[in-house]
Design a protein around this motif. Structure first.
Motif, PDB file in Angstrom:
ATOM      1  N   GLY A  10       0.962  -1.069   0.033  1.00 35.65           N
ATOM      2  CA  GLY A  10      -0.074   0.010   0.065  1.00 35.65           C
ATOM      3  C   GLY A  10       1.083   1.206  -0.084  1.00 35.65           C
ATOM      4  O   GLY A  10       0.413   2.191  -0.516  1.00 35.65           O
ATOM      5  N   THR A  34       4.408   3.860  -3.448  1.00 32.12           N
ATOM      6  CA  THR A  34       3.436   3.287  -4.376  1.00 32.12           C
ATOM      7  C   THR A  34       2.569   4.693  -4.780  1.00 32.12           C
ATOM      8  O   THR A  34       2.578   5.679  -3.988  1.00 32.12           O
ATOM      9  CB  THR A  34       2.288   2.537  -3.266  1.00 32.12           C
ATOM     10  OG1 THR A  34       3.214   1.446  -2.779  1.00 32.12           O
ATOM     11  CG2 THR A  34       1.113   1.939  -4.049  1.00 32.12           C
ATOM     12  N   LYS A  36      -0.050   7.555  -5.792  1.00 33.14           N
ATOM     13  CA  LYS A  36      -1.287   7.808  -5.229  1.00 33.14           C
ATOM     14  C   LYS A  36      -2.161   8.538  -6.512  1.00 33.14           C
ATOM     15  O   LYS A  36      -1.652   9.588  -6.661  1.00 33.14           O
ATOM     16  CB  LYS A  36      -1.136   8.675  -4.110  1.00 33.14           C
ATOM     17  CG  LYS A  36      -0.979   7.791  -2.694  1.00 33.14           C
ATOM     18  CD  LYS A  36      -1.215   8.767  -1.829  1.00 33.14           C
ATOM     19  CE  LYS A  36      -1.031   8.041  -0.391  1.00 33.14           C
ATOM     20  NZ  LYS A  36       0.469   7.638   0.269  1.00 33.14           N
ATOM     21  N   ALA A  38      -3.485   4.529  -6.457  1.00 32.38           N
ATOM     22  CA  ALA A  38      -2.585   3.322  -7.009  1.00 32.38           C
ATOM     23  C   ALA A  38      -3.661   2.787  -7.940  1.00 32.38           C
ATOM     24  O   ALA A  38      -3.783   1.535  -7.725  1.00 32.38           O
ATOM     25  CB  ALA A  38      -2.293   2.636  -5.760  1.00 32.38           C
ATOM     26  N   VAL A  43       0.361   1.840 -11.125  1.00 29.01           N
ATOM     27  CA  VAL A  43       1.161   1.000 -10.493  1.00 29.01           C
ATOM     28  C   VAL A  43       2.025   0.143 -11.314  1.00 29.01           C
ATOM     29  O   VAL A  43       3.135   0.167 -11.260  1.00 29.01           O
ATOM     30  CB  VAL A  43       0.135  -0.172  -9.456  1.00 29.01           C
ATOM     31  CG1 VAL A  43       1.327  -1.312  -9.014  1.00 29.01           C
ATOM     32  CG2 VAL A  43      -0.517   0.447  -8.329  1.00 29.01           C
ATOM     33  N   PHE A  64       1.047  -9.644  -4.664  1.00 27.18           N
ATOM     34  CA  PHE A  64       0.080  -8.453  -4.607  1.00 27.18           C
ATOM     35  C   PHE A  64      -1.028  -8.622  -3.434  1.00 27.18           C
ATOM     36  O   PHE A  64      -1.393  -9.506  -3.150  1.00 27.18           O
ATOM     37  CB  PHE A  64      -0.649  -8.617  -5.974  1.00 27.18           C
ATOM     38  CG  PHE A  64      -1.422  -7.364  -6.592  1.00 27.18           C
ATOM     39  CD1 PHE A  64      -0.778  -6.094  -7.033  1.00 27.18           C
ATOM     40  CD2 PHE A  64      -2.705  -7.367  -6.073  1.00 27.18           C
ATOM     41  CE1 PHE A  64      -1.539  -4.925  -7.367  1.00 27.18           C
ATOM     42  CE2 PHE A  64      -3.596  -6.261  -6.556  1.00 27.18           C
ATOM     43  CZ  PHE A  64      -3.130  -5.251  -7.067  1.00 27.18           C
ATOM     44  N   ALA A  76     -10.462  -6.043  -3.211  1.00 28.68           N
ATOM     45  CA  ALA A  76      -9.422  -4.938  -3.200  1.00 28.68           C
ATOM     46  C   ALA A  76      -9.956  -4.223  -1.701  1.00 28.68           C
ATOM     47  O   ALA A  76     -10.485  -3.176  -1.517  1.00 28.68           O
ATOM     48  CB  ALA A  76      -9.940  -3.895  -4.203  1.00 28.68           C
ATOM     49  N   ASN A  78      -7.690  -3.409   0.783  1.00 25.71           N
ATOM     50  CA  ASN A  78      -7.049  -2.277   1.150  1.00 25.71           C
ATOM     51  C   ASN A  78      -6.019  -1.766  -0.034  1.00 25.71           C
ATOM     52  O   ASN A  78      -4.915  -1.125   0.035  1.00 25.71           O
ATOM     53  CB  ASN A  78      -5.783  -2.871   2.199  1.00 25.71           C
ATOM     54  CG  ASN A  78      -6.357  -3.243   3.353  1.00 25.71           C
ATOM     55  OD1 ASN A  78      -7.088  -2.605   3.979  1.00 25.71           O
ATOM     56  ND2 ASN A  78      -6.298  -4.651   3.889  1.00 25.71           N
ATOM     57  N   ILE A  79      -6.492  -2.024  -1.170  1.00 29.57           N
ATOM     58  CA  ILE A  79      -6.169  -1.337  -2.390  1.00 29.57           C
ATOM     59  C   ILE A  79      -7.199  -0.411  -3.032  1.00 29.57           C
ATOM     60  O   ILE A  79      -8.415  -0.706  -2.896  1.00 29.57           O
ATOM     61  CB  ILE A  79      -5.391  -2.366  -3.384  1.00 29.57           C
ATOM     62  CG1 ILE A  79      -6.399  -3.557  -3.643  1.00 29.57           C
ATOM     63  CG2 ILE A  79      -4.239  -2.961  -2.841  1.00 29.57           C
ATOM     64  CD1 ILE A  79      -5.966  -4.414  -4.991  1.00 29.57           C
ATOM     65  N   ASP A  80      -6.878   0.174  -4.280  1.00 29.43           N
ATOM     66  CA  ASP A  80      -7.735   0.917  -5.052  1.00 29.43           C
ATOM     67  C   ASP A  80      -8.818   0.111  -5.557  1.00 29.43           C
ATOM     68  O   ASP A  80      -8.441  -0.900  -6.134  1.00 29.43           O
ATOM     69  CB  ASP A  80      -6.933   1.819  -6.000  1.00 29.43           C
ATOM     70  CG  ASP A  80      -7.844   2.910  -6.677  1.00 29.43           C
ATOM     71  OD1 ASP A  80      -7.725   3.909  -6.113  1.00 29.43           O
ATOM     72  OD2 ASP A  80      -8.491   2.692  -7.644  1.00 29.43           O
ATOM     73  N   TRP A  83      -8.750  -1.901  -9.203  1.00 25.63           N
ATOM     74  CA  TRP A  83      -8.251  -3.245  -9.354  1.00 25.63           C
ATOM     75  C   TRP A  83      -9.153  -4.440  -9.588  1.00 25.63           C
ATOM     76  O   TRP A  83      -8.753  -5.301  -9.949  1.00 25.63           O
ATOM     77  CB  TRP A  83      -7.303  -3.552  -8.194  1.00 25.63           C
ATOM     78  CG  TRP A  83      -5.972  -2.687  -8.512  1.00 25.63           C
ATOM     79  CD1 TRP A  83      -5.397  -1.710  -7.635  1.00 25.63           C
ATOM     80  CD2 TRP A  83      -4.874  -3.123  -9.245  1.00 25.63           C
ATOM     81  NE1 TRP A  83      -4.402  -1.370  -8.095  1.00 25.63           N
ATOM     82  CE2 TRP A  83      -4.112  -2.150  -8.976  1.00 25.63           C
ATOM     83  CE3 TRP A  83      -4.510  -3.982 -10.326  1.00 25.63           C
ATOM     84  CZ2 TRP A  83      -2.749  -2.317  -9.818  1.00 25.63           C
ATOM     85  CZ3 TRP A  83      -3.541  -4.218 -10.712  1.00 25.63           C
ATOM     86  CH2 TRP A  83      -2.590  -3.312 -10.753  1.00 25.63           C
TER      87      TRP A  83
END
Ligand code: BGC
Length: 249
Positions: A10, A34, A36, A38, A43, A64, A76, A78-80, A83
């Motif tokens: 992250g 990373t 922003k 992301a 990425v 990943f 997703a 804890n990621i955008d 994805w």
């Protein structure tokens, strides 16, 4: 085999070339921020930049922080959110002009522990947990990985487990190690009830602080801290790459 292992997180994207037979990194670790936001394209560009920085032309594999099924991102937490459903292996392979295997970050770190760390030479069922922003999990039975488990998302205490006892929650709620350790113990008892592994391995940043909460953990469970620490994600991604590229088992 030499593979550039990349660990996508992250806040940072880290990579080093790994000797997949010995589990040693053979170049300096490079860390880039990373981007922003992301997003997948942003990425992929940073991953490309990292590969170029190493000057390495050989195989690349990535860890990943989401569930990856058949090369496609399925969660997703804890990621955008953009994805979801992105064919990450295809995206990175096209960007880098070579086949890039991508694996869940916890599966990668767990594989590192299995091959080179706390579970080296251990026979039996192993449950590896990496505890950080979220909680990731990896399951192994006699050396074979059951890929894609998401035990940090088990329903627990009216929410999901990673919202109760992740490292981030400990920091945000300013929990003393002992208090947090008791929470972790409750979760481990529950996971043990479901999976009864012969060995639990605690990874992520909290593994280095194991002595601070060891006393709170269930005495009847076999629980050890991870050994590969900071490099587990990189080394594990490379180890996974060697398996996928058909060079090792
Ligand atoms: C994700 C997992 C990941 C873990 C650690 C969780 O929130 O769902 O896929 O392995 O965080 O990064």
């Amino acid at each position: 085999m030499e593979i550039l292992g990349i660990d996508i997180g992250g806040t940072g994207i880290k990579g080093a070339v790994v000797n997949t037979k010995t589990g040693e990194t053979i170049t300096e670790r490079i860390r880039l921020l990373t981007p922003k936001p992301a997003t997948p394209e942003a990425v992929a560009d940073v991953v490309k930049g990292l590969v170029e920085k190493t000057g390495f032309n050989g195989p690349v594999a990535c860890g990943f922080p989401a569930r990856i099924t058949q090369g496609i991102v399925k969660t997703a937490a804890n990621i955008d959110k953009s994805w979801i459903d992105v064919p990450v292996e295809k995206l990175f392979s096209e960007k880098l002009g070579r086949e890039v295997p991508v694996v869940n970050d916890a599966d990668a770190a767990g594989l590192c522990e299995l091959k080179f760390g706390a579970a080296k030479d251990f026979k039996g069922q192993i449950l590896f947990l990496t505890i950080g922003t979220g909680i990731g999990s990896a399951l192994f039975s006699n050396g074979v990985m059951y890929q894609g488990s998401e035990l940090g998302h088990l329903k627990f205490k009216g929410d999901i487990a990673e919202h109760y006892c992740s490292a981030l929650v400990r920091e945000q709620e300013e929990l003393k190690w002992k208090v947090w350790g008791k929470r972790l113990a409750e979760y481990l008892n529950y996971v043990n009830f479901l999976f009864c592994p012969d060995l639990f391995i605690i990874g992520g940043g909290v593994s280095a602080k194991f002595e601070k909460y060891r006393e709170q953990l269930p005495k009847d469970l076999n629980i050890v801290p991870a050994k590969c620490l900071n490099h587990a994600g990189i080394i594990g991604a490379a180890a996974y790459g060697a398996i996928r590229l058909g060079e090792e088992s």
